[in-house]
Scaffold this active site. Structure first.
Site, PDB file in Angstrom:
ATOM      1  N   ASP A  70       3.020  -7.184   6.747  1.00  0.00           N
ATOM      2  CA  ASP A  70       2.007  -6.599   5.603  1.00  0.00           C
ATOM      3  C   ASP A  70       2.715  -5.662   4.708  1.00  0.00           C
ATOM      4  OD1 ASP A  70      -0.169  -6.038   4.205  1.00  0.00           O
ATOM      5  OD2 ASP A  70      -1.340  -5.079   5.609  1.00  0.00           O
TER       6      ASP A  70
ATOM      7  N   ASP B  39       1.773  -8.167  -2.140  1.00  0.00           N
ATOM      8  CA  ASP B  39       1.308  -7.791  -0.869  1.00  0.00           C
ATOM      9  C   ASP B  39       1.365  -9.208  -0.104  1.00  0.00           C
ATOM     10  OD1 ASP B  39      -0.277  -7.441   1.043  1.00  0.00           O
ATOM     11  OD2 ASP B  39      -2.385  -7.229   0.262  1.00  0.00           O
TER      12      ASP B  39
END
Ligand SMILES: *[C@@H]1O[C@H](CO)[C@@H](O)[C@H](O)[C@H]1NC(C)=O
Ligand SMILES: *[C@@H]1O[C@H](CO)[C@@H](O)[C@H](O)[C@H]1NC(C)=O
Length: 408
Positions: A71, A269
């Protein structure tokens, strides 16, 4: 689908009185010998049907393997933890058992995690509690601990620095029917609490992270800058003062034509499975694509609930390759940098579902509360080397074959 990135709030309530910022030794370290060392990890996972990519990281003494969701949209790494766990989800390797290795609230990492204003440390020996809330309404709550992370560096050495991470004993997930089958999250964001910043502060690697997510599943992740190709990378300066990997604003081209979709703030992201545009941009893109499909042999497939917008062909699609010829590429042109653009070929914004339909992997960010931000997720980062260079404050990308690990 997951939207791990974007920690919307980061509450911590214990922590802080006399927090002294650490002296900045990084400048000198940068030129020190041996500092250019890197670590590389194979990646497992895919956009569809799994919805996430993970790496296996060894943690502890003796080390045990854990699957961590990659992440770049959040900072804190955490593991599901036997603390005892009040709310855990199935963990492939079982719960992490913390040793007596708590981080106290006076540790600078605790302060940086909470951010200025939210930091209180009434008694210096108090534990450092954390809570991270993700944009998909998932969350993790727990305490900060420290343990060994044995890494094999490109120079051949195995070093096991003690890094701070979250021991999570209360996790919420947005969709319990489609749990990410991981032991936790690998937070690779820009904040000081990320393990990248910690490795940097210890002088072990540069604060650079790169990933290559294969459209066929798998890929690789690296820390440090040993795996950058000599040429072919397009670099875009990052926006300063952002909490995320922000690239500034872009406009959209469709099928080689300019559109009136402009002024989109872009964030990369890897914790987000799909790409999210602001409601206005989303609606505009959907109508451009639909108008362009007029007269082609695709029909709306409203019965396919895999994603909000799906189409069926004259016969079921077996793979994305069968479907892409009906669609045109999108390009993000960055407005504040000449000739910097990010290509979204149809493969980078479509999936083919188990029902044989093709669905749009661009979603309405307004519906999930992303507001004005446009999140470029895994689907659009596939088959590219993507580099987040926190040393030089820039983000780069290049087309790449992600099926083979590179040599340093
Ligand atoms: C290899 O790199 C690591 C991490 O930067 C460093 O700690 C170690 O001393 C290096 N080993 C050698 C033999 O240079
Ligand atoms: C956007 O990028 C494309 C390359 O894909 C280029 O041809 C075009 O001129 C760019 N448009 C603008 C407005 O910069």
């Amino acid at each position: 689908m997951y939207l791990k990135a974007l920690v919307l709030y980061l509450l911590i309530w214990i922590a802080a009185a006399a927090y002294q910022p650490q002296p900045r030794i990084n400048k000198q370290l940068k030129s020190a010998k041996g500092f250019g060392s890197s670590v590389i990890f194979p990646i497992t996972g895919n956009v569809y049907p799994k919805g996430y990519y993970h790496v296996t990281i060894n943690i502890g003494q003796p080390p045990k393997p854990y699957f961590l969701d990659i992440d770049t949209g959040s900072d804190l790494t955490w593991l599901q933890c036997d603390a005892p766990c009040t709310k855990c989800t199935p963990a492939p390797h079982g719960l992490y058992k913390p040793q007596r290795n708590l981080i106290t609230c006076q540790d600078p990492i605790c302060a940086s995690l909470h951010g200025p204003g939210n930091y209180h440390c009434p008694a210096p020996q108090e534990q450092c509690d954390y809570q991270v809330d993700y944009a998909d309404e998932g969350s993790s709550m727990g305490v900060l601990v420290k343990d060994a992370f044995p890494f094999k560096f490109t120079n051949g050495s195995v070093v096991a620095p003690k890094l701070a991470f979250g021991c999570g004993y209360n996790q919420e997930v947005q969709d319990s029917a489609h749990l990410p089958y991981t032991d936790g999250v690998l937070g690779l964001g820009i904040g000081k609490s990320s393990i990248l910043a910690q490795l940097r502060d210890m002088g072990l690697t540069q604060n650079v992270v790169g990933h290559c997510l294969s459209g066929q599943g798998g890929g690789f992740l690296f820390f440090g800058d040993d795996f950058l190709p000599d040429s072919g990378i397009v670099w875009k300066p990052m926006l300063s003062r952002s909490k995320y990997y922000s690239l500034g604003t872009s406009e959209i081209q469709f099928g080689g034509q300019a559109t009136n979709i402009k002024g989109l703030p872009i964030v990369f992201d890897s914790g987000s499975t799909y790409t999210y545009f602001t409601s206005q941009a989303y609606n505009a893109v959907v109508s451009l694509i639909k108008r362009d499909l007029n007269g082609k042999q695709l029909k709306d497939a409203t019965d396919d609930k895999s994603l909000p917008v799906c189409w069926k062909g004259s016969k079921p699609f077996k793979s994305i390759r069968d479907a892409v010829s009906y669609f045109k590429p999108l390009v993000l042109n960055f407005t504040d940098a000449k000739n910097v653009h990010f290509q979204l070929r149809p493969e980078s914004y479509l999936i083919v579902t188990v029902h044989g339909n093709v669905c749009l992997g661009i979603l309405d960010g307004g519906e999930v509360g992303l507001g004005n931000i446009n999140v470029i997720g895994d689907i659009s980062l596939q088959d590219k080397l993507v580099i987040y260079d926190n040393e030089r404050q820039q983000i780069g990308w290049a087309p790449a074959n992600c099926n083979r690990l590179p040599k340093s």
